[in-house]
Scaffold this motif. Structure first.
Motif, mmCIF file in Angstrom:
data_model
loop_
_atom_site.group_PDB
_atom_site.id
_atom_site.type_symbol
_atom_site.label_atom_id
_atom_site.label_comp_id
_atom_site.label_asym_id
_atom_site.label_seq_id
_atom_site.Cartn_x
_atom_site.Cartn_y
_atom_site.Cartn_z
ATOM 1 N N LEU A 16 0.863 -1.171 0.000
ATOM 2 C CA LEU A 16 0.000 0.000 0.000
ATOM 3 C C LEU A 16 0.900 1.221 0.000
ATOM 4 N N THR A 17 0.846 1.978 -1.081
ATOM 5 C CA THR A 17 1.633 3.195 -1.193
ATOM 6 C C THR A 17 0.873 4.324 -0.516
ATOM 7 N N ILE A 18 1.520 4.970 0.435
ATOM 8 C CA ILE A 18 0.898 6.044 1.201
ATOM 9 C C ILE A 18 1.872 7.203 1.324
ATOM 10 N N SER A 19 1.355 8.325 1.829
ATOM 11 C CA SER A 19 2.256 9.434 2.153
ATOM 12 C C SER A 19 2.217 9.639 3.667
ATOM 13 N N SER A 20 2.261 10.847 4.132
ATOM 14 C CA SER A 20 2.395 11.103 5.568
ATOM 15 C C SER A 20 1.226 10.565 6.376
ATOM 16 N N LYS A 21 1.547 9.935 7.498
ATOM 17 C CA LYS A 21 0.497 9.495 8.421
ATOM 18 C C LYS A 21 -0.007 10.642 9.289
ATOM 19 N N ILE A 22 0.747 11.712 9.361
ATOM 20 C CA ILE A 22 0.299 12.867 10.133
ATOM 21 C C ILE A 22 -0.814 13.604 9.402
ATOM 22 N N TYR A 23 -0.639 13.819 8.110
ATOM 23 C CA TYR A 23 -1.469 14.758 7.375
ATOM 24 C C TYR A 23 -2.400 14.139 6.336
ATOM 25 N N SER A 24 -2.131 12.945 5.892
ATOM 26 C CA SER A 24 -2.833 12.423 4.717
ATOM 27 C C SER A 24 -4.092 11.646 5.074
ATOM 28 N N SER A 25 -5.232 12.275 4.852
ATOM 29 C CA SER A 25 -6.513 11.602 5.096
ATOM 30 C C SER A 25 -6.732 10.457 4.125
ATOM 31 N N TRP A 26 -6.288 10.633 2.890
ATOM 32 C CA TRP A 26 -6.509 9.590 1.877
ATOM 33 C C TRP A 26 -5.697 8.342 2.201
ATOM 34 N N SER A 27 -4.458 8.530 2.668
ATOM 35 C CA SER A 27 -3.651 7.378 3.050
ATOM 36 C C SER A 27 -4.279 6.640 4.223
#
Length: 218
Positions: free
Chosen positions: A6-17
């Motif tokens: 699962l490709t994601i970005s920041s866990k702090i800011y990314s609602s989509w991730s």
């Protein structure tokens, strides 16, 4: 066999991730997390929650590459129909899909006025007037669902796709001290106490801050 990623970005800011990750966990699918670099402008836009259309999150699974949170939800439901991602009842299932689609495609003022930030809690925060109708609509959706299906989750006694889709909204409301009443306030507590949500938040707190480096105003 290739690893499930699962490709994601920041866990702090990314609602989509967050949504994509919760959907995978709801399905019972364990994934290897792959973090994207933030130098790319599209990745930065996704980080700031300005668009759901970039290719994050992206699920790579047995030859399939699936992006967009609703597409991931439908793909996983097709693979794991007994995981309970959607209600069993046809009418409730249609309702679940409808509210999930609504939060996926709308609420632009809420997104821009209250960006997700899991490292911050404001005691007071001035809410942009344009975001207030969005907040009222979210509260109405939650109240209707909780009243119709008995809670504590939107569609009954266990989380569904709808809860994964609204989980980042819960965190926004908690971050910016949005005042909610009755069932909606209780629902925020339910989601914030969710073991999967706590796991994500714990990981987010270990990340370095990135927003101050981004040349974008909220």
């Amino acid at each position: 066999m290739a690893a499930t990623e699962l490709t994601i970005s920041s866990k702090i800011y990314s609602s989509w991730s967050l949504r994509g990750w919760l959907l995978c966990r709801l399905a019972g699918l364990r994934v290897t997390e792959k973090m994207v670099a933030l130098e790319n402008l599209e990745n930065r836009a996704e980080l700031l929650l300005l668009t759901p259309s970039v290719l994050v999150p992206r699920l790579t699974h047995e030859g399939a590459s699936v992006w967009d949170t609703l597409a991931i939800a439908e793909y996983l439901h097709e693979l794991y129909p007994n995981a309970g991602m959607y209600p069993k009842d046809r009418i409730a299932r249609a309702h679940c899909r409808s509210v999930s689609g609504e939060i996926h495609s709308g609420f632009a003022n809420l997104r821009s006025a209250l960006p997700m930030n899991l490292k911050v809690r404001h005691k007071k925060f001035p809410i942009f007037s344009g975001a207030k109708p969005d907040i009222e609509r979210v509260e109405a959706i939650w109240t209707e669902c909780l009243g119709s299906y008995g809670g504590p989750w939107l569609f009954g006694d266990s989380p569904t796709v709808a809860d994964a889709m609204f989980a980042p909204v819960v965190q926004r409301f908690l971050t910016y001290a949005v005042k909610l009443q009755g069932p909606a306030a209780a629902y925020c507590d339910t989601v914030n106490s969710w073991d999967l949500m706590r796991e994500w938040i714990d990981d987010a707190r270990k990340e370095p801050d990135e927003v101050e480096e981004l040349d974008v105003e909220f």
